[in-house]
Structure formats: C-alpha cells, structure tokens
Design an enzyme around this catalytic site. Structure first.
Site, PDB file in Angstrom:
ATOM      1  N   GLY A 356       0.636  -1.389   0.043  1.00 38.54           N
ATOM      2  CA  GLY A 356      -0.004  -0.045   0.125  1.00 38.54           C
ATOM      3  C   GLY A 356       0.887   1.275  -0.188  1.00 38.54           C
ATOM      4  O   GLY A 356       2.047   1.548  -0.020  1.00 38.54           O
ATOM      5  N   SER A 357       0.105   2.236   0.339  1.00 37.59           N
ATOM      6  CA  SER A 357       0.964   3.388  -0.046  1.00 37.59           C
ATOM      7  C   SER A 357      -0.119   4.465   0.574  1.00 37.59           C
ATOM      8  O   SER A 357      -1.188   4.655   0.744  1.00 37.59           O
ATOM      9  CB  SER A 357       1.558   4.423  -1.255  1.00 37.59           C
ATOM     10  OG  SER A 357       0.400   3.953  -2.738  1.00 37.59           O
ATOM     11  N   ASN A 359       0.749   8.892   1.813  1.00 37.57           N
ATOM     12  CA  ASN A 359       1.007  10.408   2.066  1.00 37.57           C
ATOM     13  C   ASN A 359       2.698  10.515   2.647  1.00 37.57           C
ATOM     14  O   ASN A 359       3.479  11.104   2.181  1.00 37.57           O
ATOM     15  CB  ASN A 359       0.331  11.491   3.426  1.00 37.57           C
ATOM     16  CG  ASN A 359      -1.159  12.132   2.606  1.00 37.57           C
ATOM     17  OD1 ASN A 359      -0.589  11.996   1.279  1.00 37.57           O
ATOM     18  ND2 ASN A 359      -2.045  12.502   3.145  1.00 37.57           N
ATOM     19  N   PHE A 360       2.392   9.514   3.604  1.00 41.99           N
ATOM     20  CA  PHE A 360       3.599   8.990   4.140  1.00 41.99           C
ATOM     21  C   PHE A 360       4.690   8.523   3.512  1.00 41.99           C
ATOM     22  O   PHE A 360       5.996   8.582   3.644  1.00 41.99           O
ATOM     23  CB  PHE A 360       3.728   8.546   5.469  1.00 41.99           C
ATOM     24  CG  PHE A 360       2.461   6.754   5.090  1.00 41.99           C
ATOM     25  CD1 PHE A 360       3.831   6.167   4.920  1.00 41.99           C
ATOM     26  CD2 PHE A 360       1.502   7.083   5.142  1.00 41.99           C
ATOM     27  CE1 PHE A 360       3.202   4.670   4.353  1.00 41.99           C
ATOM     28  CE2 PHE A 360       1.380   5.428   4.579  1.00 41.99           C
ATOM     29  CZ  PHE A 360       2.003   4.721   3.948  1.00 41.99           C
ATOM     30  N   THR A 362       5.695   4.723   1.720  1.00 42.45           N
ATOM     31  CA  THR A 362       5.050   3.599   1.310  1.00 42.45           C
ATOM     32  C   THR A 362       4.682   1.854   1.739  1.00 42.45           C
ATOM     33  O   THR A 362       5.742   2.275   3.081  1.00 42.45           O
ATOM     34  CB  THR A 362       5.564   2.722  -0.145  1.00 42.45           C
ATOM     35  OG1 THR A 362       7.290   2.284   0.148  1.00 42.45           O
ATOM     36  CG2 THR A 362       5.802   3.289  -1.061  1.00 42.45           C
ATOM     37  N   ASP A 472      -8.482   7.616  14.070  1.00 46.57           N
ATOM     38  CA  ASP A 472      -8.522   6.954  12.555  1.00 46.57           C
ATOM     39  C   ASP A 472      -8.986   6.048  12.380  1.00 46.57           C
ATOM     40  O   ASP A 472      -8.464   5.465  11.437  1.00 46.57           O
ATOM     41  CB  ASP A 472      -7.553   7.494  12.261  1.00 46.57           C
ATOM     42  CG  ASP A 472      -7.080   7.885  10.122  1.00 46.57           C
ATOM     43  OD1 ASP A 472      -8.589   7.617   9.860  1.00 46.57           O
ATOM     44  OD2 ASP A 472      -6.558   7.445   9.991  1.00 46.57           O
TER      45      ASP A 472
END
EC number: 2.7.10.2
Length: 613
Positions: A356-357, A359-360, A362, A472
C-alpha cells in the site's frame, strides 16, 4: 449472559433445562396429565437441541427437536422454526405430526431455574484448561482468547471433551481393554471406551459379573453415535451420561470409569463433585443393583498430561491463537526486545512490490530475522525526499504510541529502523484492509462480520482502558490476519492521554476523515474514546454494507448538516436490526450520553454469542 452463551429457551417458563425423560414424566404427572399438557427440556442426545414432552391419553410422548445446520429448530420431518418458542407457538395451533395440539404449558415452580447439565458446569474450566495447554497462553492473552473465541471453543470442547475423560482410552485392542478393566476392582458397571478404527467408531467395554461385554458404537452418515438399535447422540460424553442414568439396552448402567494407566493417583483436575442433582429420586438408575450405587461423575477429568485434545494440526477452522501474531514476538522469553526498539537493518529483508501507499510513503512486505526464525512483517517506509523533519516526527510519534500497545487485536510494532529511510516494522496481516476484503468477498456471513467487529471492539476497549484515543478508526484501518481475525492499525493520528485527561483538544483542523468523526470533533476539535465510539459505529456500517463508502456522494459539510438535523445513515441491507440499533447508539449526539467501549464490547459479545449458539 456475559460468561455463558445464552440458551434460546432459558427465558421460557415451561423450559426445565437438562432434566431426564423420567423427570419430565414425573413433572407432567404432578401437573395432572391432561391431554395437551407439555414442557420443554434440553436434549440429552443432540448438541443445542431440545425435547418436547407432551401428555395425551394418560401417557407422556417425547419428541426430539433438533437444531439444524442453518440454526433453525425442527421436529424430525416437520417445519423449521427460528426458535424453540416459535416452534411451540406453531404446535399450539397446528398438530402437524404431534399426537395432539399443545394446549397448556407446565411451568417451573416460582424461583426454580432451568437445570444446567454437568457438562455446562464444567465447561468454563474445560475451556480455560484447553486454551492454556493448546496455545500456552496466560494472563491477559488467555482472557482475550476465551472472550473472543468462546463460541468456537465451546463447540471444540463439546466434540473433543471425551478425550479428556478418565473412561476414554484411545486406540487400544479388544484384548488390552479387557486386561485394563480386570486390573484392580472388579465391580459391576466398571467401563471404558476405546477407539475401534479411523472411521470414527468406538467400543464400550462393560464389566458384568466378572465378564467383559463389548458394545459397538457406530457413527452414522450424519455423524451421530449409537450402540446397535440404541439412541443416537452427538457426542460420546452425552452417550456416557445417558447410560450412567439407565441401562436402556445394556445389561447394567455405567457406574465406575476404568482409569487410564498411571492416572489413578492424579485422576482429578477440576472438580470432584457428584453430578449436580444426583440425589433426586427421579435420577436413580433404573434396574441398577444396590452394589452399583457408587456416585459416578462422567465429567471428572484426567490431569493435564493425560490430555489428548485437538492440536493445532487437527482439521478445524484456524483460530486467532493459531497464528504467529496473537502474542507479541517479545512474549517469548528467548526474544529480547532491542533497546529503544531500534532494529538492525541487516536482519531486515524487503520484498519487491508494495502492500500500500499514502502521504507518508509506502508499505512493503518483509522478513525480520529473530532468534526463532524469520518473521513476516509489514514495513512502513518514509518517503522524505525533501527531508522534512515534520514527516519524520509524525512517524516517530506513531512508533511511540505503538510501542506502548500490546493486545491481540491491535497491530503491534516490532521496532523502528533508520537506514536508507526511516522504517516502521510491524506485524503482518496478510489479507489487508477489512473494507477491501469485504468488497471482494460478498459470501462472508453476518456471523463472521459480527465476529470481526467484536474483535475490533475488544481492541478499542483495550485502548480506552489504557487512555489512548485512536482518532482514525475506520474499516480501511482494520487489517485481517485471516478471515476470522482482525487487528486495528494506523496509529498516525493517535494520542496518549494523561491519567487526569479524558479528551484531547486539537489546535486546528487538519486533514481529518470527517465522515468518521463525531460532532464534538468537528465543532470543538475535542477527541476522546467516546468519539472513537462514534467512528466505530461508522466502521460497523462499512462492515455490514460489505465495504461501501459511508455517506456516499456527500461532502463533509453536508454530512455535518445531516447529523445536526438528527438524521443518521440508513441500515445496510444485510445488517441485523440488533447491530443497527447499536450503530445508532454509537451515533448518540451528546458525548456524555454515548456509551463507552466497555458497554459496546459487551453488547456485541452477547449478540455474537447468541447468533453462534
């Protein structure tokens, strides 16, 4: 209800629980034996089944009510019904195979509760001992396993309990069984059960006047067990319980279990009480001579070393405790937690491709070499070409929260690694986010989804108890280890509260997942465990709508207006009303009136136990 799975008949005034056929007849005689007088009792043959005892023509007629695979109840050859109560109501209007209509219920006397079976009494201890020995769990991990997997463990215990009984001798020959019975006392009624072959058949060996009698116990196509022309049972322990009350085709009742070799001195592990209620005159074994009146409890167990219980390799559905991530790798005393949880880059190998990927950066799959071998891990790799210290601080903040958490239903951090980039090394959850999994797997059952969201509520209850706010919580941040094992992840927005705080106040509005946020978060920037409860309600909605997006097509401002108007999302198509009621409770506008995770988890637990019964 929190500790025992609810019996769907316990609330019925005419349900007597685990009484014998003779006791039922005695009660109906006390009631006058009028035509149509009836009572309901627990089946002593079939797991989860019942028996209906009905008076007609001065005789008592008994009907078996089996619990079908779909969870419905039916008298053999009759209509299926959602509950025992519904079946009783139906037969009070339609005989449909019964000898007469059910006209009048014989109710329990005031203050008398339905009688629990001896197996029910010992079940809690059996489960605890089984979990301890099978997975070597203790303390918090043991309790979490028992709570989350109770329905599966109860089923497992029910079908394997005979392996832990002193009268079960496993695979031995006919000659060996005779030899064992004739060692020591030669009292009438001494018995053992042995395995005959791999097809699931057994033999009952019974001592009568110095001779060993052998009765074959066959398993039919439906898995039921019986001696030739005898009653059929779901389990061996039910069969033994039945024949310890009355011979019913045997030459005498089963009265004294023949202990396994080396077990006579350490025979008892849990309880030495006689069978609950044994003194009743209704329970005196019919046809049992006076020398056989020794109280015998078929539920007294062998010591731990005699346990032959199901091992992890047995053919059964994998439980969370079977996985490598149920306990922290550092729970193993041989694995030493590195100082500051800083990992050696040389021990970490990364695979090609991304999980996954964001803003931070991958997330990649990797393997971290530990003393006991390489562990599969998920590695969050910081994308920081601009060398922005704020991005690094965010990752370290997440690592700081994660290293304080240790719960089976939360993704644990293995450590952090500073090399070509900053890396956060975490437990691996192969099946990925809950929402994506459910989008692709519409066959997942309501019970399975309930099991998963209940596990999430257990993880959130742990966070609440330890003063952490997630901030979150959403289906995208719940990762699946297996189809039956969920873990909460992504602690990038999480905050640890001090002991005297019950909420966190953000300084400004950030990039927030507003569709998951409670009104007080949006209006006052206040976050607490109660605001996580609101998010959990949205997560449940996502799960029961098979990964649909909440408030589809609406902007954040429109969602806020809708909530202020007192409106809430509609119930998803496949969602049970009990779960939707809980969602609406999680979406209580006033934070003080909203339940915490202690209440939410307990309500979900009870519902999950009910539908699993």
């Amino acid at each position: 209800m929190a500790s025992n799975m609810a019996n769907p008949a316990n609330h019925l005034p005419y349900f007597f629980g685990n009484i014998t056929r003779e006791e039922a007849e005695e009660y109906l005689m006390q009631g006058g034996m009028s035509d149509g007088l009836y009572l309901l009792r627990q089946s002593r043959n079939y797991l989860g089944g019942f028996a209906l005892s009905l008076a007609y023509g001065r005789k008592v007629h008994h009907y078996t009510i089996e619990r079908e695979l779909s969870g419905t109840y039916a008298i053999a050859g009759g209509k299926s019904h959602a509950s025992p109560a519904e079946l009783i109501n139906y037969h009070s209007e339609e005989a449909d195979g019964l000898i007469c209509l059910l006209r009048k219920s014989f109710n329990r006397p005031p203050g008398v509760e339905p009688k629990t079976g001896p197996f029910e009494d010992l079940k809690e201890n059996l489960i605890r001992e089984y979990v301890k020995q099978t997975w070597n769990l203790q303390g918090h991990a043991l309790e979490q396993a028992i709570i989350s997997q109770k329905p599966q463990l109860e089923k497992l215990i029910a079908t394997t309990a005979h392996e832990k009984m002193p009268w079960f001798h496993g695979r031995i020959s006919r000659e060996e069984s005779e030899h064992r019975i004739l060692i020591g006392s030669r009292n009438n009624g001494k018995f053992l059960i042995r395995e005959r072959d791999s097809n699931g058949s057994y033999a009952l060996c019974l001592l009568n006047d110095g001779k060993v009698l052998h009765y074959r116990i066959d398993r039919d196509k439906t898995g039921k067990l019986s001696i030739p022309d005898g009653k059929r049972f779901d389990t061996l322990w039910q069969l033994v319980e039945h024949y310890s009350y009355k011979p019913d085709g045997l030459l005498r009742v089963l009265s004294i279990p023949c202990p396994r070799h080396g077990s006579e001195s350490d025979n008892v592990v849990f309880d030495t009480r006689p069978l609950p209620g044994t003194p009743s005159k209704l329970q005196t074994p019919i046809g049992a001579p006076s020398d056989d009146q020794t109280p015998f409890n078929p539920y007294v167990l062998q010591r731990a070393r005699g346990l032959i219980g199901a091992e992890k390799g047995d053919q059964r559905e994998a439980l969370p405790m079977d996985t490598e991530v149920y306990e922290s790798p550092y729970a193993d005393p041989d694995e030493i937690k590195p100082k500051n949880v800083t990992l050696d880059r040389k021990l970490l190998t990364l695979e090609e491709g991304e999980l996954g990927s964001g803003n931070f950066g991958t997330v990649k799959k990797g393997f971290y070499k530990m003393k006991k071998g390489a562990k599969p891990v998920a590695v969050k790799i910081l994308k920081n070409e601009s060398n922005d210290p704020a991005i690094k601080d965010e990752l370290l903040r997440e690592a700081n929260v994660m290293q304080q958490l240790d719960n089976p239903y939360i993704v644990r951090m293995i450590g952090i690694c500073e090399a070509e980039a900053w890396m956060l090394v975490m437990e691996m959850a192969e099946l990925g986010p809950l929402n994506k999994f459910l989008q692709k797997n519409r066959h997942v059952t309501e019970k399975n989804i309930t099991e998963l969201v209940h596990q999430v509520s257990m993880g959130m209850k742990y966070l609440e108890e330890n003063n952490f706010v997630h901030r979150d919580l959403a289906a995208r941040n719940v990762l699946l280890v297996t189809q039956h094992y969920a873990k909460i992840s992504d602690f990038g927005l999480s905050k640890a509260l001090s002991a005297d705080e019950n909420y966190y106040k953000a300084q400004s509005h950030g990039k927030w997942p507003v569709k998951w946020y409670a009104p007080e978060c949006m209006n006052f920037y206040k976050f607490s465990s109660k605001s996580d409860v609101w998010s959990f309600g949205v997560l449940m909605w996502e799960a029961f709508s098979y990964g649909q997006k909440p408030y589809k097509g609406m902007k954040g401002g429109e969602v806020a207006q809708m909530i202020e108007r007192g409106e809430r999302m509609e119930c998803p198509e496949a969602c049970p009303v009990e779960v939707y009621d809980l969602m609406k409770l999680c979406w209580t506008y006033n934070v003080d009136d909203r339940p915490g995770f202690v209440a939410v988890e307990l309500r979900l637990r009870n519902y999950y136990y009910d539908i699993s019964h």
